[in-house]
Write a protein that holds these residues in place. Structure first.
Motif, PDB file in Angstrom:
ATOM      1  N   LYS A 122      55.057  29.977  33.547  1.00  0.00           N
ATOM      2  CA  LYS A 122      55.948  31.038  33.399  1.00  0.00           C
ATOM      3  C   LYS A 122      55.548  32.301  33.596  1.00  0.00           C
ATOM      4  O   LYS A 122      54.347  32.750  33.512  1.00  0.00           O
ATOM      5  CB  LYS A 122      56.882  30.865  32.232  1.00  0.00           C
ATOM      6  CG  LYS A 122      57.469  29.706  31.596  1.00  0.00           C
ATOM      7  CD  LYS A 122      58.162  29.750  30.532  1.00  0.00           C
ATOM      8  CE  LYS A 122      58.907  28.556  30.189  1.00  0.00           C
ATOM      9  NZ  LYS A 122      59.328  28.298  28.781  1.00  0.00           N
ATOM     10  N   VAL A 133      63.769  38.700  35.831  1.00  0.00           N
ATOM     11  CA  VAL A 133      63.666  37.239  36.455  1.00  0.00           C
ATOM     12  C   VAL A 133      62.528  36.289  35.779  1.00  0.00           C
ATOM     13  O   VAL A 133      61.394  37.026  35.829  1.00  0.00           O
ATOM     14  CB  VAL A 133      63.726  37.166  37.848  1.00  0.00           C
ATOM     15  CG1 VAL A 133      63.749  35.669  38.544  1.00  0.00           C
ATOM     16  CG2 VAL A 133      64.911  37.801  38.369  1.00  0.00           C
ATOM     17  N   THR A 136      59.501  30.058  36.873  1.00  0.00           N
ATOM     18  CA  THR A 136      59.087  28.479  36.656  1.00  0.00           C
ATOM     19  C   THR A 136      58.154  28.232  37.768  1.00  0.00           C
ATOM     20  O   THR A 136      58.891  27.730  38.886  1.00  0.00           O
ATOM     21  CB  THR A 136      60.053  27.700  36.097  1.00  0.00           C
ATOM     22  OG1 THR A 136      60.600  28.229  34.881  1.00  0.00           O
ATOM     23  CG2 THR A 136      59.013  26.355  35.534  1.00  0.00           C
ATOM     24  N   LYS A 141      61.882  27.262  40.151  1.00  0.00           N
ATOM     25  CA  LYS A 141      63.096  27.726  39.750  1.00  0.00           C
ATOM     26  C   LYS A 141      62.923  28.884  39.101  1.00  0.00           C
ATOM     27  O   LYS A 141      61.923  29.625  38.551  1.00  0.00           O
ATOM     28  CB  LYS A 141      63.831  26.596  38.726  1.00  0.00           C
ATOM     29  CG  LYS A 141      63.967  25.348  39.368  1.00  0.00           C
ATOM     30  CD  LYS A 141      64.760  24.333  38.363  1.00  0.00           C
ATOM     31  CE  LYS A 141      65.035  23.290  39.118  1.00  0.00           C
ATOM     32  NZ  LYS A 141      65.913  22.162  38.173  1.00  0.00           N
ATOM     33  N   HIS A 142      64.109  29.687  38.807  1.00  0.00           N
ATOM     34  CA  HIS A 142      63.998  30.968  38.347  1.00  0.00           C
ATOM     35  C   HIS A 142      65.408  31.121  37.345  1.00  0.00           C
ATOM     36  O   HIS A 142      66.443  30.498  37.762  1.00  0.00           O
ATOM     37  CB  HIS A 142      64.235  32.122  39.215  1.00  0.00           C
ATOM     38  CG  HIS A 142      65.357  32.473  39.952  1.00  0.00           C
ATOM     39  ND1 HIS A 142      65.628  31.597  41.281  1.00  0.00           N
ATOM     40  CD2 HIS A 142      66.377  33.225  39.939  1.00  0.00           C
ATOM     41  CE1 HIS A 142      66.862  32.008  41.679  1.00  0.00           C
ATOM     42  NE2 HIS A 142      67.456  33.006  40.789  1.00  0.00           N
ATOM     43  N   VAL A 143      65.470  31.943  36.369  1.00  0.00           N
ATOM     44  CA  VAL A 143      66.325  32.205  35.463  1.00  0.00           C
ATOM     45  C   VAL A 143      66.490  33.799  35.211  1.00  0.00           C
ATOM     46  O   VAL A 143      65.594  34.443  34.895  1.00  0.00           O
ATOM     47  CB  VAL A 143      66.001  31.506  34.070  1.00  0.00           C
ATOM     48  CG1 VAL A 143      67.392  32.108  33.150  1.00  0.00           C
ATOM     49  CG2 VAL A 143      66.172  30.507  34.161  1.00  0.00           C
ATOM     50  N   VAL A 144      67.612  34.365  35.535  1.00  0.00           N
ATOM     51  CA  VAL A 144      67.938  35.727  35.362  1.00  0.00           C
ATOM     52  C   VAL A 144      68.187  36.027  34.026  1.00  0.00           C
ATOM     53  O   VAL A 144      69.420  35.530  33.496  1.00  0.00           O
ATOM     54  CB  VAL A 144      69.228  36.198  36.329  1.00  0.00           C
ATOM     55  CG1 VAL A 144      69.514  37.638  36.317  1.00  0.00           C
ATOM     56  CG2 VAL A 144      68.872  35.806  37.811  1.00  0.00           C
ATOM     57  N   LEU A 145      67.722  37.045  33.334  1.00  0.00           N
ATOM     58  CA  LEU A 145      67.760  37.141  31.884  1.00  0.00           C
ATOM     59  C   LEU A 145      69.069  38.249  31.801  1.00  0.00           C
ATOM     60  O   LEU A 145      69.388  38.937  32.586  1.00  0.00           O
ATOM     61  CB  LEU A 145      66.315  37.915  31.323  1.00  0.00           C
ATOM     62  CG  LEU A 145      65.246  37.336  31.625  1.00  0.00           C
ATOM     63  CD1 LEU A 145      64.063  38.161  31.131  1.00  0.00           C
ATOM     64  CD2 LEU A 145      65.318  35.877  30.865  1.00  0.00           C
ATOM     65  N   THR A 180      62.478  33.141  24.338  1.00  0.00           N
ATOM     66  CA  THR A 180      61.956  32.826  25.918  1.00  0.00           C
ATOM     67  C   THR A 180      62.533  31.682  26.389  1.00  0.00           C
ATOM     68  O   THR A 180      62.752  31.498  27.722  1.00  0.00           O
ATOM     69  CB  THR A 180      60.234  33.032  25.918  1.00  0.00           C
ATOM     70  OG1 THR A 180      59.937  34.144  25.502  1.00  0.00           O
ATOM     71  CG2 THR A 180      59.819  32.706  27.210  1.00  0.00           C
ATOM     72  N   ASP A 181      62.761  30.505  25.311  1.00  0.00           N
ATOM     73  CA  ASP A 181      63.231  29.208  25.914  1.00  0.00           C
ATOM     74  C   ASP A 181      64.576  29.101  26.273  1.00  0.00           C
ATOM     75  O   ASP A 181      64.968  28.519  27.343  1.00  0.00           O
ATOM     76  CB  ASP A 181      62.721  28.234  24.941  1.00  0.00           C
ATOM     77  CG  ASP A 181      61.329  28.252  24.707  1.00  0.00           C
ATOM     78  OD1 ASP A 181      60.510  28.505  25.592  1.00  0.00           O
ATOM     79  OD2 ASP A 181      60.780  27.797  23.524  1.00  0.00           O
ATOM     80  N   THR A 182      65.407  29.883  25.416  1.00  0.00           N
ATOM     81  CA  THR A 182      66.856  29.687  25.450  1.00  0.00           C
ATOM     82  C   THR A 182      67.423  30.989  26.064  1.00  0.00           C
ATOM     83  O   THR A 182      68.756  30.724  26.358  1.00  0.00           O
ATOM     84  CB  THR A 182      67.468  29.435  24.122  1.00  0.00           C
ATOM     85  OG1 THR A 182      67.232  30.529  23.215  1.00  0.00           O
ATOM     86  CG2 THR A 182      66.929  28.251  23.521  1.00  0.00           C
ATOM     87  N   GLN A 183      66.679  32.029  26.191  1.00  0.00           N
ATOM     88  CA  GLN A 183      67.401  33.391  26.756  1.00  0.00           C
ATOM     89  C   GLN A 183      68.466  33.862  25.816  1.00  0.00           C
ATOM     90  O   GLN A 183      69.408  34.716  26.160  1.00  0.00           O
ATOM     91  CB  GLN A 183      67.779  33.387  28.017  1.00  0.00           C
ATOM     92  CG  GLN A 183      66.988  33.136  29.034  1.00  0.00           C
ATOM     93  CD  GLN A 183      66.161  31.627  29.187  1.00  0.00           C
ATOM     94  OE1 GLN A 183      66.992  30.615  29.433  1.00  0.00           O
ATOM     95  NE2 GLN A 183      64.709  31.488  29.295  1.00  0.00           N
TER      96      GLN A 183
END
Length: 537
Positions: A122, A133, A136, A141-145, A180-183
């Protein structure tokens, strides 16, 4: 030197300049690995210079980017390095081989990136005018916070000490603590200036060791130190009080870069006006030292060594090292050593040069016998506590602490990979020597031409972010001044094609460069639009 023998008492902060590190190129950013054995420096010509900090020599040069490197971060085990350049590219590098593992292209410039402290898959990325952002690396893949206010996207972010939470701060002074894991939102509070006035968050930094303290550098020129446990206890919309408020009341200095010492006991802040470093003691909040660099220089970056009282700062493209004044104390090596101010007549003892000292007292038998019976363990290696986290008992034995360096040969052989001279003489014709040798010699020379097996095609992932402007220019390129100085600051220096032959640190041109950008002379202007650069895939 054994880290366990370092003085744990007395002052643990630098006092004076201890030389410089010249990267040949202009240095812009630097960061130590987890043990402080290697220092990675990002330069304005896109190269990453890795210094062996014990020998103060260059261990490796990675020709990483075309444009200036603006942010760097080491992985936990030291084998990987992520870098960001001003052309919105984020790359992951294998430090040992210097190869690029993968790339990510963002729509806007990258202000900061950070590896997860425990999970090397990460990476936290902070693009301009965008929510942070979480990348991973394994599946790209990416996750926008989530952010507090969609209209305010000037957000900075950082992992906490163990990566369990992500702290984000915006231009309205709002701090969010996300799992961090679930945002999910865990806690939040607002940084205020006395009354209800808010101030913009410029950066968030965590202490590497000790308690869960972190500091917030704000636009009101005050550095606030908080306890992370109190923040989590207060929960959402809490009102925690800072442990310390650090500022320069006389000069009202704005701070460019702040960080904790390796043991978390001190805080250093670099001035945004000049090359000056202010060091405070965290527990008391008093200013203990001001380190002044060359007058007229502007500070770009500051990094504190993870285990020693050493600071690296960057200004005018040069890395300056600050350390303690080492005073020689010979009595530490020989207890009976005495320093004399003037000559003293020495009186020789009666038995000084006797083969057997008659005056020597007999040792106690019990102590000698006990020492003989005691078994000394010389095989097991105890872990160095300075290299272990508080929740770890053992060191990471797979970690990359040092880089192997190939020796520099003054008079290299003509053909180090070719056949022995006898075989070369048989295949060569008498007219032209070994210049036009037979097919067998050509086959032998093939590894010399390639030098390495063909590199695999680097995977490039384009990160799509909604509503993010694509015409933003990185703050490093938007420096005040004429356009000529800007263009000079970005990319490789022109006319270096011929000079590279004589340079001992000539970088290898990456084969995965953009078409038309492979040669050092062919540059891209620092003011550009990302879609103008073609072929980076």
């Amino acid at each position: 030197m054994n880290l366990e023998l370092l003085e744990s008492f007395g002052q643990n902060y630098p006092e004076e300049a201890d030389g410089t590190l010249d990267c040949i190129s202009m240095a812009l950013t630097c960061t130590f690995n987890r043990w402080g054995t290697l220092l990675a420096v990002g330069c304005n010509d896109g190269r990453i210079v890795i210094w062996d900090f014990l020998t103060r020599g260059i261990a490796k040069i990675i020709s990483a980017h075309i444009h200036p490197v603006c942010s760097l971060s080491w992985s936990r085990d030291g084998h990987k390095l992520v870098s960001a350049s001003t052309d919105n590219i984020v790359s992951q590098w294998d430090v040992l081989t210097g190869d690029c593992d993968q790339r990510f292209r963002f729509p806007s410039p990258i202000l900061k990136l950070q590896y997860h402290p425990r999970d090397m898959d990460k990476v936290l990325v902070c693009p301009m005018k965008s929510a942070p952002v979480l990348l991973t690396l394994s599946d790209s893949k990416h996750v926008v916070l989530p952010v507090d206010d969609d209209s305010d996207l000037n957000v900075v972010a950082a992992f906490d000490r163990r990566g369990e939470y992500i702290y984000t701060g915006n231009a309205k002074g709002k701090i969010l603590v996300l799992n961090t894991d679930t945002q999910d939102l865990v806690a939040s509070f607002r940084v205020t200036t006395g009354t209800s006035n808010t101030t913009a968050i410029k950066s968030i930094e965590f202490a590497r060791k000790g308690s869960s303290c972190f500091l917030i550098n704000t636009a009101d020129r005050i550095i606030r130190v908080y306890d992370g446990r109190e923040i989590l206890t207060c929960g959402r919309d809490g009102e925690p009080e800072p442990m310390q408020k650090l500022q320069d009341l006389v000069n009202r200095t704005p701070w460019k870069r702040c960080c904790f010492s390796g043991d978390g006991e001190y805080i250093v802040a670099g001035s945004a006006r000049q090359h000056a470093l202010y060091i405070w003691e965290k527990s008391i909040g008093n200013l203990v030292k001001i380190l002044h660099g060359t007058r007229g220089e502007l500070l770009l970056d500051v990094a504190w060594h993870p285990v020693r009282p050493i600071i690296a700062s960057i200004s005018s493209g040069v890395v300056s090292i600050w350390a303690q004044n080492q005073v020689e104390n010979w009595s530490a090596f020989a207890p009976d050593f005495k320093e004399l101010d003037e000559n003293v007549e020495y009186e020789e003892r009666e038995s000084e040069f006797d083969i057997e000292d008659e005056d020597k007292s007999e040792p106690e038998q019990t102590g000698a016998d006990a020492a003989e019976d005691e078994e000394v363990d010389v095989t097991s290696v105890d872990p160095i506590q300075a290299f272990c986290s508080s929740d770890e008992e053992l060191e990471d034995y797979k970690a990359l602490l040092y880089l192997p360096i190939a020796p520099e040969v003054e008079d290299p052989e003509e053909n180090p990979f070719g056949p022995p001279p006898e075989a070369a003489g048989q295949t060569a014709t008498p007219d032209d020597g070994s210049a036009h040798s037979g097919p067998t010699d050509k086959k032998q020379r093939q590894p010399s031409a390639d030098g390495a097996p063909p590199k695999k095609k680097i995977r490039t992932t384009t990160i799509e972010l909604q509503g993010v402007p694509s015409d933003e220019v990185h703050p490093l390129l938007g420096v005040k001044g004429d356009s000529k100085s800007k263009k000079k600051a970005a990319g490789r220096p022109k006319g270096s094609k011929g000079k590279d032959k004589d340079s001992p640190f000539r970088p290898k041109v990456c084969r995965d460069r953009a078409e038309g950008l492979g040669t050092p002379g062919n540059l891209v202007s620092s003011v550009y639009k990302p879609h103008e650069v073609q072929g980076l895939d």
